[in-house]
Design a protein around this motif. Structure first.
Motif, PDB file in Angstrom:
ATOM      1  N   LEU A  28      33.854   3.245  -0.953  1.00 22.36           N
ATOM      2  CA  LEU A  28      34.282   2.294  -1.975  1.00 22.36           C
ATOM      3  C   LEU A  28      33.628   0.945  -1.699  1.00 22.36           C
ATOM      4  CD1 LEU A  28      38.121   3.113  -2.038  1.00 22.36           C
ATOM      5  CD2 LEU A  28      36.234   4.307  -3.181  1.00 22.36           C
ATOM      6  N   GLY A  29      32.699   0.553  -2.557  1.00 21.43           N
ATOM      7  CA  GLY A  29      32.011  -0.718  -2.406  1.00 21.43           C
ATOM      8  C   GLY A  29      30.586  -0.542  -1.930  1.00 21.43           C
ATOM      9  N   GLY A  30      29.646  -1.187  -2.635  1.00 19.25           N
ATOM     10  CA  GLY A  30      28.231  -1.056  -2.303  1.00 19.25           C
ATOM     11  C   GLY A  30      27.629  -2.320  -1.737  1.00 19.25           C
ATOM     12  N   GLY A  31      28.422  -3.086  -0.965  1.00 15.74           N
ATOM     13  CA  GLY A  31      27.848  -4.202  -0.220  1.00 15.74           C
ATOM     14  C   GLY A  31      27.109  -3.676   0.999  1.00 15.74           C
ATOM     15  N   VAL A  32      26.664  -4.574   1.882  1.00  8.06           N
ATOM     16  CA  VAL A  32      25.853  -4.120   3.014  1.00  8.06           C
ATOM     17  C   VAL A  32      26.654  -3.244   3.972  1.00  8.06           C
ATOM     18  CG1 VAL A  32      24.148  -5.962   2.918  1.00  8.06           C
ATOM     19  CG2 VAL A  32      26.258  -6.311   4.230  1.00  8.06           C
ATOM     20  N   ALA A  33      27.961  -3.463   4.091  1.00  5.72           N
ATOM     21  CA  ALA A  33      28.770  -2.601   4.963  1.00  5.72           C
ATOM     22  C   ALA A  33      28.816  -1.185   4.410  1.00  5.72           C
ATOM     23  CB  ALA A  33      30.185  -3.169   5.117  1.00  5.72           C
ATOM     24  N   GLY A  34      29.044  -1.047   3.108  1.00  5.66           N
ATOM     25  CA  GLY A  34      29.081   0.271   2.491  1.00  5.66           C
ATOM     26  C   GLY A  34      27.734   0.961   2.517  1.00  5.66           C
ATOM     27  N   LEU A  35      26.667   0.217   2.247  1.00  6.74           N
ATOM     28  CA  LEU A  35      25.319   0.793   2.270  1.00  6.74           C
ATOM     29  C   LEU A  35      24.935   1.231   3.677  1.00  6.74           C
ATOM     30  CD1 LEU A  35      23.533  -1.780  -0.068  1.00  6.74           C
ATOM     31  CD2 LEU A  35      24.080   0.596  -0.632  1.00  6.74           C
ATOM     32  N   ALA A  36      25.268   0.396   4.680  1.00 11.58           N
ATOM     33  CA  ALA A  36      24.960   0.756   6.065  1.00 11.58           C
ATOM     34  C   ALA A  36      25.743   1.987   6.494  1.00 11.58           C
ATOM     35  CB  ALA A  36      25.261  -0.418   6.996  1.00 11.58           C
ATOM     36  N   ALA A  37      27.003   2.095   6.054  1.00  8.05           N
ATOM     37  CA  ALA A  37      27.809   3.271   6.378  1.00  8.05           C
ATOM     38  C   ALA A  37      27.192   4.527   5.772  1.00  8.05           C
ATOM     39  CB  ALA A  37      29.240   3.079   5.865  1.00  8.05           C
ATOM     40  N   ALA A  38      26.721   4.428   4.530  1.00 13.31           N
ATOM     41  CA  ALA A  38      26.089   5.575   3.882  1.00 13.31           C
ATOM     42  C   ALA A  38      24.796   5.956   4.597  1.00 13.31           C
ATOM     43  CB  ALA A  38      25.806   5.251   2.417  1.00 13.31           C
ATOM     44  N   PHE A  39      24.021   4.965   4.998  1.00 13.12           N
ATOM     45  CA  PHE A  39      22.765   5.223   5.712  1.00 13.12           C
ATOM     46  C   PHE A  39      23.033   5.968   7.021  1.00 13.12           C
ATOM     47  CE2 PHE A  39      19.596   4.130   8.881  1.00 13.12           C
ATOM     48  CZ  PHE A  39      18.399   4.333   8.210  1.00 13.12           C
ATOM     49  N   GLU A  40      23.991   5.472   7.784  1.00 20.75           N
ATOM     50  CA  GLU A  40      24.282   6.075   9.081  1.00 20.75           C
ATOM     51  C   GLU A  40      24.861   7.478   8.916  1.00 20.75           C
ATOM     52  OE1 GLU A  40      24.608   6.045  13.368  1.00 20.75           O
ATOM     53  OE2 GLU A  40      23.406   5.002  11.858  1.00 20.75           O
ATOM     54  N   LEU A  41      25.764   7.635   7.961  1.00 20.92           N
ATOM     55  CA  LEU A  41      26.395   8.937   7.753  1.00 20.92           C
ATOM     56  C   LEU A  41      25.370   9.977   7.288  1.00 20.92           C
ATOM     57  CD1 LEU A  41      29.214  10.120   8.084  1.00 20.92           C
ATOM     58  CD2 LEU A  41      29.636   9.629   5.670  1.00 20.92           C
ATOM     59  N   SER A  42      24.410   9.534   6.483  1.00 18.61           N
ATOM     60  CA  SER A  42      23.374  10.471   6.027  1.00 18.61           C
ATOM     61  C   SER A  42      22.482  10.916   7.181  1.00 18.61           C
ATOM     62  CB  SER A  42      22.518   9.830   4.929  1.00 18.61           C
ATOM     63  OG  SER A  42      21.713   8.783   5.447  1.00 18.61           O
ATOM     64  N   MET A  43      22.414  10.106   8.239  1.00 17.13           N
ATOM     65  CA  MET A  43      21.609  10.456   9.405  1.00 17.13           C
ATOM     66  C   MET A  43      22.364  11.390  10.353  1.00 17.13           C
ATOM     67  SD  MET A  43      18.713   8.850   8.955  1.00 17.13           S
ATOM     68  CE  MET A  43      17.963   8.760  10.571  1.00 17.13           C
ATOM     69  N   ILE A  44      23.652  11.101  10.588  1.00 18.67           N
ATOM     70  CA  ILE A  44      24.391  11.872  11.590  1.00 18.67           C
ATOM     71  C   ILE A  44      25.075  13.103  10.995  1.00 18.67           C
ATOM     72  CG2 ILE A  44      24.759   9.823  13.009  1.00 18.67           C
ATOM     73  CD1 ILE A  44      27.608   9.679  11.967  1.00 18.67           C
ATOM     74  N   ALA A  45      25.257  13.129   9.652  1.00 26.04           N
ATOM     75  CA  ALA A  45      25.891  14.281   8.995  1.00 26.04           C
ATOM     76  C   ALA A  45      25.091  14.612   7.736  1.00 26.04           C
ATOM     77  CB  ALA A  45      27.345  13.984   8.665  1.00 26.04           C
ATOM     78  N   PRO A  46      23.851  15.072   7.894  1.00 27.89           N
ATOM     79  CA  PRO A  46      22.957  15.259   6.736  1.00 27.89           C
ATOM     80  C   PRO A  46      23.443  16.280   5.722  1.00 27.89           C
ATOM     81  CG  PRO A  46      22.026  16.243   8.729  1.00 27.89           C
ATOM     82  CD  PRO A  46      23.208  15.438   9.167  1.00 27.89           C
ATOM     83  N   ASP A  47      24.336  17.184   6.120  1.00 25.52           N
ATOM     84  CA  ASP A  47      24.844  18.183   5.186  1.00 25.52           C
ATOM     85  C   ASP A  47      26.048  17.695   4.385  1.00 25.52           C
ATOM     86  OD1 ASP A  47      22.916  20.015   6.015  1.00 25.52           O
ATOM     87  OD2 ASP A  47      24.178  20.772   7.644  1.00 25.52           O
ATOM     88  N   GLY A  61      26.686  -6.700  -2.975  1.00 25.93           N
ATOM     89  CA  GLY A  61      27.854  -7.550  -2.760  1.00 25.93           C
ATOM     90  C   GLY A  61      27.468  -9.017  -2.643  1.00 25.93           C
ATOM     91  N   LEU A  62      27.994  -9.679  -1.625  1.00 26.84           N
ATOM     92  CA  LEU A  62      27.690 -11.094  -1.405  1.00 26.84           C
ATOM     93  C   LEU A  62      26.280 -11.301  -0.880  1.00 26.84           C
ATOM     94  CD1 LEU A  62      31.038 -12.300   0.224  1.00 26.84           C
ATOM     95  CD2 LEU A  62      30.311 -12.549  -2.154  1.00 26.84           C
ATOM     96  N   ALA A  63      25.602 -10.229  -0.494  1.00 23.25           N
ATOM     97  CA  ALA A  63      24.249 -10.339   0.065  1.00 23.25           C
ATOM     98  C   ALA A  63      23.203  -9.844  -0.920  1.00 23.25           C
ATOM     99  CB  ALA A  63      24.155  -9.561   1.376  1.00 23.25           C
ATOM    100  N   GLN A  64      23.444 -10.022  -2.208  1.00 21.08           N
ATOM    101  CA  GLN A  64      22.444  -9.657  -3.208  1.00 21.08           C
ATOM    102  C   GLN A  64      21.646 -10.886  -3.626  1.00 21.08           C
ATOM    103  OE1 GLN A  64      23.996  -9.228  -7.503  1.00 21.08           O
ATOM    104  NE2 GLN A  64      25.776  -8.611  -6.278  1.00 21.08           N
ATOM    105  N   THR A  65      20.491 -10.648  -4.177  1.00 18.64           N
ATOM    106  CA  THR A  65      19.655 -11.710  -4.724  1.00 18.64           C
ATOM    107  C   THR A  65      19.618 -11.535  -6.238  1.00 18.64           C
ATOM    108  OG1 THR A  65      18.295 -11.837  -2.731  1.00 18.64           O
ATOM    109  CG2 THR A  65      17.340 -12.718  -4.754  1.00 18.64           C
ATOM    110  N   ILE A  66      19.891 -12.597  -6.963  1.00 20.10           N
ATOM    111  CA  ILE A  66      19.935 -12.537  -8.418  1.00 20.10           C
ATOM    112  C   ILE A  66      18.692 -13.206  -9.009  1.00 20.10           C
ATOM    113  CG2 ILE A  66      22.449 -12.465  -8.446  1.00 20.10           C
ATOM    114  CD1 ILE A  66      22.449 -15.415  -9.208  1.00 20.10           C
ATOM    115  N   GLU A  67      18.341 -12.806 -10.219  1.00 17.74           N
ATOM    116  CA  GLU A  67      17.211 -13.387 -10.940  1.00 17.74           C
ATOM    117  C   GLU A  67      17.738 -14.364 -11.986  1.00 17.74           C
ATOM    118  OE1 GLU A  67      14.753 -10.397 -12.605  1.00 17.74           O
ATOM    119  OE2 GLU A  67      14.475  -9.314 -10.712  1.00 17.74           O
TER     120      GLU A  67
END
Length: 494
Positions: A28-47, A61-67
């Motif tokens: 729940l949530g696509g800020g850097v914490a959520g994205l990093a969690a998805a990245f790590e989980l995809s590495m350690i539990a690829p299935d 989230g708060l770490a996005q860049t807007i145009e």
């Protein structure tokens, strides 16, 4: 309005996995914490199937860049500096070719003059005058005699023990009230502990003499095109790994199993349609009051009350575009005195030149406020008119901005009051009853932390869920919440 870009066309969500499908983790949530969690989980539990649900139209989230108006603008003066090896290695891996090294230049506006930041003693003398500077020096000497047997409990007590009463009264307490919106004696000492290192002011002065050190960063990394390159890079990597990312999702509730309390279904709204998604584990990075609402029928009244007692300081970012070069060399500037309504300014073009068109200047004003107060509801032009006299007084700007945009951040800063620890203890105890629900990140654990620390919290949450999925010991949520004190070691490096 804030422009938002969707990096990819979003596929439709399924109603839930079939019995023969792999285990499914929802973030729940696509800020850097959520994205990093998805990245790590995809590495350690690829299935494992992984789905991110984000309420905004893009991740970061708060770490996005807007145009906006031909500019690439961050939501505040983000920079990347870390003492956490894993976070640094991940960012290098994601966007190493984009990272540049930036020399930080800052000043402070005090007594209607600019001082170098970190402050230099002779400049402070000139600003305060000899009499007041003498009193400040004497009170600073008194900190060497303070009683260390009784640790300070409030922000005021801690700052006075660190800098002395005079400097605390002149600088730090007015700034704290401006940023946090409450009296310094109502703030927890943890607010100061997160930012200060060493025993007292003399440690900070030594850092300023050296031009850097534990309390001050004089150089940092920054991605070409804006800090959002980190989130965008993570998103691209995890999509390649099969992670599904869905934006514009309004989550309505989390449903728990009656027998063991596990979260097994997420009810949400997409494009006006009510749907549901089955899951085997959940990593939440949403604000705790929001998570409490999602668990409306699952949490006790005590836990609900504790979540909604947590206080947040909202933030308005006012972007002012000048179609001329204002010749300001600073990366960011501080305004500690109560007379100036904003707390900090930053200049995107001084972080990375391509962020702002050549010959133009963008000033970002940070205006702390309370959600739905007078400032929050004010039109953008009114905010610009309100700020203009203060900008002119500092000598930074003459004349009006050519274009104006305000971005309002509801969940700006978690505020540590004297009651926060007790409330969090109740919340963590209650959340521990849901064995497959892990809350993490700045909002998910109510921690005022930096970008690198949010990334690290996402990585650790993913590993914890990995142990849960594998049936290993110390993998349930109660074990995660029993270890959250590990994040007390984080420090906010200025």
């Amino acid at each position: 309005m804030m422009s938002k870009n969707v990096l990819h066309q979003q596929p439709s969500l399924a109603d839930g996995p079939e019995d023969d499908q792999p285990l499914h983790v929802v973030i729940l949530g696509g800020g850097v914490a959520g994205l990093a969690a998805a990245f790590e989980l995809s590495m350690i539990a690829p299935d494992t199937e992984i789905t991110i649900l984000e309420s905004e139209e893009r991740t970061g989230g708060l770490a996005q860049t807007i145009e906006w108006a031909g500019c690439q603008l961050d939501l505040g003066p983000h920079r990347f500096y870390t003492e956490i090896k894993e976070a640094g290695e991940l960012v290098q891996r994601i966007c190493a070719q984009q990272l540049i090294r930036v020399k930080r230049k800052s000043r402070m506006w005090l007594r209607e003059r600019w001082l170098t930041y970190p402050v230099r003693p002779h400049e402070v003398l000139g600003a305060l005058g000899w009499k007041q500077a003498f009193r400040a020096g004497c009170s600073a000497l008194q900190v060497l005699k303070r009683n260390t047997e009784q640790p300070p409990q409030t922000y005021s007590e801690y700052i006075r023990a660190y800098y002395g009463e005079e400097l605390s009264r002149l600088l730090f307490e007015p700034y704290a009230k401006k940023v946090w919106g409450i009296e310094p004696y109502e703030l927890s000492a943890e607010t100061a502990i997160l930012r200060l290192r060493g025993d007292n002011i003399w440690h900070s002065l030594w850092d300023s003499i050296k031009g850097g050190g534990e309390t001050y960063v004089k150089e940092f990394l920054y991605p070409v095109g804006g800090i959002g390159a980190i989130a965008d890079g993570l998103e691209q990597r995890i999509r390649t790994s099969g992670v599904r990312i869905h934006t514009g999702i309004q989550i309505q509730k989390l449903l728990a199993d009656e027998d063991d309390g596990s979260i097994h279904r997420i009810v949400y709204n997409k494009d006006g349609a009510r749907r549901s998604l089955d899951c085997d584990a959940v990593i939440s990075t949403v604000p705790l009051p929001s998570l409490s609402n999602l668990l409306e029928n699952e949490l006790s009244e005590v836990a609900h009350a504790a979540c909604h007692k947590l206080e947040y300081r909202s933030l308005i970012l006012l972007f002012l575009l000048y179609e001329r070069d204002l010749d300001i060399k600073d990366t960011w500037l501080y305004f500690p005195e109560a007379e100036v309504p904003f707390s900090r300014l930053s200049l995107a073009g001084n972080f990375e030149t391509s962020c702002v068109p050549q010959g133009h200047t963008v000033i970002t004003i940070e205006l702390p406020c309370t959600f739905n107060d007078e400032h929050w509801q004010s039109p953008d032009q009114h905010l610009a008119d309100f700020a203009a006299p203060f900008l002119e007084k500092t000598g930074l700007v003459r004349g009006t901005a050519d274009e104006i945009m305000a971005v309002r951040l509801r969940w700006g800063y978690p505020t540590y009051t004297l009651h926060t620890k007790k409330a969090l203890s109740k919340i963590y105890d209650e959340l521990g009853k849901f064995p497959n629900l892990i809350s993490t990140g700045r909002q998910g654990l109510f921690r005022h932390n930096n970008l690198d620390q949010s990334i690290h919290m996402g990585l650790l949450a993913a590993r914890h869920v990995g142990r849960l999925l594998n049936g290993e010991g110390a993998g349930e949520a109660k074990d995660w919440y029993a270890q959250v004190s590990q994040f007390d070691a984080y420090r906010i490096v200025d």
